[in-house]
Every structure is written in structure tokens, then in C-alpha cells.
Scaffold this motif. Structure first.
Motif, PDB file in Angstrom:
ATOM      1  N   SER A 387      -8.030 -44.098 -81.384  1.00 25.79           N
ATOM      2  CA  SER A 387      -7.744 -44.888 -82.586  1.00 25.79           C
ATOM      3  C   SER A 387      -8.016 -46.375 -82.379  1.00 25.79           C
ATOM      4  CB  SER A 387      -6.285 -44.693 -83.014  1.00 25.79           C
ATOM      5  OG  SER A 387      -5.395 -45.231 -82.041  1.00 25.79           O
ATOM      6  N   ASP A 431      -3.092 -52.462 -87.495  1.00 21.16           N
ATOM      7  CA  ASP A 431      -2.729 -51.193 -88.134  1.00 21.16           C
ATOM      8  C   ASP A 431      -2.805 -50.022 -87.157  1.00 21.16           C
ATOM      9  OD1 ASP A 431      -2.007 -49.582 -90.449  1.00 21.16           O
ATOM     10  OD2 ASP A 431      -4.068 -48.835 -90.352  1.00 21.16           O
ATOM     11  N   ARG A 435       0.477 -47.672 -85.949  1.00 15.23           N
ATOM     12  CA  ARG A 435       0.538 -46.215 -86.153  1.00 15.23           C
ATOM     13  C   ARG A 435       0.814 -45.460 -84.855  1.00 15.23           C
ATOM     14  NH1 ARG A 435      -4.199 -47.058 -89.163  1.00 15.23           N
ATOM     15  NH2 ARG A 435      -5.387 -45.882 -87.617  1.00 15.23           N
ATOM     16  N   ARG A 440       3.463 -47.511 -78.895  1.00 18.53           N
ATOM     17  CA  ARG A 440       2.816 -48.801 -79.135  1.00 18.53           C
ATOM     18  C   ARG A 440       2.867 -49.676 -77.876  1.00 18.53           C
ATOM     19  NH1 ARG A 440       3.441 -52.660 -84.410  1.00 18.53           N
ATOM     20  NH2 ARG A 440       2.196 -54.416 -83.635  1.00 18.53           N
TER      21      ARG A 440
END
Length: 470
Positions: A387, A431, A435, A440
């Protein structure tokens, strides 16, 4: 597949085969080296320290024809590791070109500065020089006249490829005649080479299927890849991800089908290849132990929205299972037989975490040993790294940095593409980072990610040390 190629080669055929040799010249080398090696017994091991080219390929084919097995030497491993590896392989003969012998002899001190080193080869087994011989080198192994010996028709080992391990316990993957032929057949069915049009790629698993299909092969240029692609207009290209990135940075306009593997291949990299002109862009999931295992085309990888890294459907005959801890295991005709000195595989432990979808596609969740432990939570980087590969990001890794008391901080190390603005990339990453939930990162670091090994894979350990320093 190898027997097919040997049978298809005819002396006098002036069609190109690979740089420096026509198909006819390659046929003559295979015959000559088979005659020169015919005194060895099927099952004997030859250690090979010869740079890629017509002679090294001819020796590999001649050894296969005679039922010998080849142990591939990597001079970057260091003399102590190589000495241990060769002790395990116990070769009857060492074949080395003049450069390899110089690295092991008079040029050893200079070579060590370039991180190249070999032990004294003559202390291990008899040595013969392949190709150009320098003064003081052992006698040359010359192709001899005579008829091609009768082929060995039995089973047995074909190739030994050393991977991990230490001086006390080297590890080597053993592919049999059956598994190496199955692997090359799988590559042929995936790449679909047509006669006459060039293929660009330097690995043995690319050379043999392409040449067996009548396609000439060119080795990727280190310094002029973009020009090489433009001049060759290859029908198919196989490059590692660092080679692809270097080609794109140099303005390469790819043609035909492009395949990339030997290290993680992101959807954004495949999309960049398609935008550069390739008709298809594929990521290939392969291990030294299972080559190849799965493949995914750019559109499927780009449209995947689940967690982890989609590496595609399993190739024909390959099967997978997932252990209770999420570890991925593979088996099938392209799988190696065993590690040298150990029992045959029932299943190959990939070292990856993963899952199998209903359509038999594999989704990886990172390396099992790459797991980061933060606040008693196991974080697998491979679930989240895809991602982070947004526009402007060339490479991205999640690494753990010790935080005391056995805990770790999670650091995202991001290497931006040439010309990308870090401030814009940082804003665009907000972003994707949000997510990631409990995984994180604690910190975001922009840096060039270190690479390691022959395939130039991202070096997680070196990246973690870099992150710790920052």
C-alpha cells in the motif's frame, strides 16, 4: 527440456544463439566439452566458476548430457564460506575462467577490495581453465574432437545452488534432472518464446527455454539497458526489479512481454513497465527451491485490494498449503529435491507468510523472520508494504528498530522515484499510513534502500540499521 535443446543444436547452423556464438558454434562447444568430460562418472560433481556466456552454457549442457552435476560458485560469498561450500559439494573437478583464478590467486588482495574472493581453488580439487588462459593458470579444458557421447538416460542430481548458511553449516539447494527440466518447461509455457525474435535475459532458466524454442538470447546490459531494448526490440524480457527500475530511470521503452522476479515486484513497478510500452508486464514468484511457483499480470495485481501482496495463481502442478502459524509451503514438479546432505523435501518451506485464495492464487504477508514485535503485537511488513508503493515511491520497507525491553518501533523507510518531491510524497502517504491501523509506523524516513545479493534484493537488516541511525 535440456535434452530437447541439445538435440536441436546443429553444427553449421549460423543463426544467432547468444552473444558470441551462433547455434552451430554452441553445438560444437557442447559436443567438444562433452568429449572432454566423458572420463567422469555420472553423478560426479563439477564446481563451476565461469562467467555467463557460450562456454559456461555449453559446459552446463554437456554436464547434463553426461549425467554430471554442476555446483555453481559465487565469488562474492567470501573465501571461508566458499571453502565450506566446496567441502560439502566435494567436486571431482573445478572449472574456472582466468578471472576467477586471478581472484583466487595473484589478484586476491585487489579483488577483496571489490568484495570478490575465492579460496585457492587447487587445494580443493583439480582445476582447469575455461576460455582464455593467463600465464600461470592451470591447464585449459579445451573442447575435444570426436562424436557426442551417448546421453545419460537415468535420473539424479543436475545442479547445486548455494543459498544461505555459514562456514559451519552451508546450505545448498539440489535440483534434479527432473525438477530443472520441469522448471524450464514452466518458464517456456509462461514466456511463450517464438523462433527468431530475441529474448532479453541472463539466467539459465531463461536461456534454455528460449534457445530450445529457437529464439536468440541477449544478456541485459548494466550500463546501456535502454539503448539495448530499443535496438533489440525483444519479444520478451526478464529482469530483476532493480534492473527494471534502472531501465525506467534511463528512459527505456520496453517492448513485448516483460517479466520480473527474484525480489518483490510491486504493482506500481509493473504499471510503470506497461506505461513504458510493454504489451504485458508480469511479476514472477520464484524461489531457488521452487522455480517458478506463481505469476501475476499487471492488471490483476493493480486491481487487488486485499491485504498483502498478490503474487498470482500457482503455475500448473504446483500446490500450496498454509501452516497453523500462517507459514506458506509449496510442492510440485518444479520444486528442488532437497538441501545437500539433508532428507528430501515433503514440502518446501518458503519462509513467507501467506494465504491461498479460492482461485489458487497466492497472497504473501511478508517473510516470517521479518516480523516486527511492537507492544506484544506481531506485525508482518509484507501485509502493508504494497500500500506504500504509490506514485513517486520506488521502494518502501517496514522495519523494526529496537526500542528497549525487547520492544520495537516500526519505521517506514521510503525511497522516492527520481524527480519526485518528498513533501508531496509525504502528503500522499498520509492516507495509506492511516489505513494501516495498529500497524501504523512510528516514524517515516526517506532514504535510499540498501540492496544485497546477486538479485539485488532490498536488504532489510541494512535498512533497519539505517533507520536506527536516523
Amino acid at each position: 527440456m535440456l535434452a530437447e535443446l541439445i538435440e536441436s543444436l546443429r553444427e553449421g547452423d549460423d543463426r544467432p544463439a547468444l552473444p558470441g556464438a551462433t547455434r552451430g558454434e554452441l553445438a560444437g562447444l557442447v559436443r567438444g566439452y562433452a568429449v572432454a568430460l566423458a572420463h567422469l562418472t555420472p553423478g560426479d560433481t563439477i564446481a563451476l566458476a565461469v562467467r555467463p556466456g557460450p562456454r559456461s552454457l555449453a559446459i552446463l549442457l554437456a554436464a547434463y548430457h553426461l549425467g554430471l552435476r554442476i555446483a555453481v560458485l559465487d565469488p562474492t560469498a567470501g573465501p571461508d564460506v566458499l571453502r565450506a561450500r566446496l567441502a560439502l559439494a566435494a567436486p571431482k573437478l573445478v572449472l574456472a575462467d582466468a578471472a576467477a583464478q586471478a581472484v583466487a590467486g595473484w589478484a586476491a588482495r585487489l579483488a577483496r577490495r571489490a568484495h570478490l574472493a575465492l579460496p585457492e581453488l587447487g587445494a580443493i580439487a583439480p582445476v582447469r581453465t575455461v576460455g582464455r588462459r593467463l600465464p600461470g593458470s592451470p591447464p585449459a579444458l579445451r573442447p575435444l574432437p570426436g562424436r557426442l557421447p551417448q546421453p545419460y538416460e537415468g535420473e539424479g542430481d543436475a545442479v547445486i545452488v548455494f543459498t544461505s548458511g555459514t562456514t559451519s553449516r552451508p546450505r545448498a539447494v539440489v535440483h534434479t534432472r527432473r525438477s530443472i527440466s520441469a522448471g524450464m518447461t514452466a518458464v517456456r509455457d509462461l514466456v511463450r518464446p517464438v523462433p527468431g525474435a530475441p529474448v532479453l535475459g541472463g539466467t539459465f532458466f531463461v536461456l534454455v527455454p528460449s534457445l530450445a524454442g529457437g529464439a536468440p538470447v541477449a544478456f541485459p546490459s548494466r550500463r546501456a539497458l535502454a539503448r539495448q531494448v530499443r535496438e533489440l526490440n525483444p519479444q520478451a524480457t526478464y529482469l530483476t526489479p532493480p534492473q527494471v527500475r534502472a531501465g525506467l530511470a534511463a528512459g527505456a521503452r520496453f517492448t513485448g512481454r516483460v517479466y520480473s522476479g527474484s525480489a518483490p515486484v510491486s504493482a506500481s513497478l509493473l504499471s510503470a513497465v506497461r506505461r513504458s510500452g510493454a504489451s504485458e508486464a508480469w511479476g514472477v514468484y520464484a524461489l531457488t527451491e521452487v522455480f517458478p511457483a506463481a505469476a501475476v499480470e499487471e492488471s490483476a495485481k493493480a486491481s487487488f485490494t486485499g491485504d498483502g501482496d498478490l503474487v498470482g495463481p500457482l503455475l500448473p502442478g504446483v500446490t500450496a498449503r498454509v501452516g497453523d502459524d500462517g507459514a506458506l509451503f509449496l510442492a510440485g514438479p518444479t520444486a528442488a529435491d532437497r538441501y545437500l546432505g539433508e532428507d528430501p523435501f515433503a514440502w518446501v518451506a518458503t519462509g513467507d507468510m501467506g494465504r491461498v485464495l479460492d482461485d489458487h492464487s497466492i497472497v504473501l504477508g511478508g517473510r516470517a523472520k521479518d516480523m516486527i514485535l511492537r507492544r506484544a503485537e506481531n506485525i508482518y511488513p509484507g501485509l502493508y508494504e504494497p500500500s506504500l508503493h504509490i506514485a513517486g515511491v520506488e521502494l518502501a520497507l517496514l522495519v523494526g528498530v529496537p526500542a528497549g525491553d525487547g520492544d520495537e518501533q516500526v519505521v517506514a523507510v521510503v525511497q522516492t522515484s527520481a524527480g519526485a518531491d518528498q513533501r508531496s510524497v509525504r502528503a500522499a502517504l498520509r492516507d495509506p499510513l492511516a489505513r494501516m491501523g495498529s500497524a501504523r509506523p512510528d516514524r517515516l524516513v526517506f532514504a535510499e534502500i540498501p540492496l544485497a545479493g546477486r538479485s539485488r534484493k532490498p536488504d532489510r537488516r541494512a535498512t533497519a540499521l539505517l533507520a536506527a541511525r536516523r
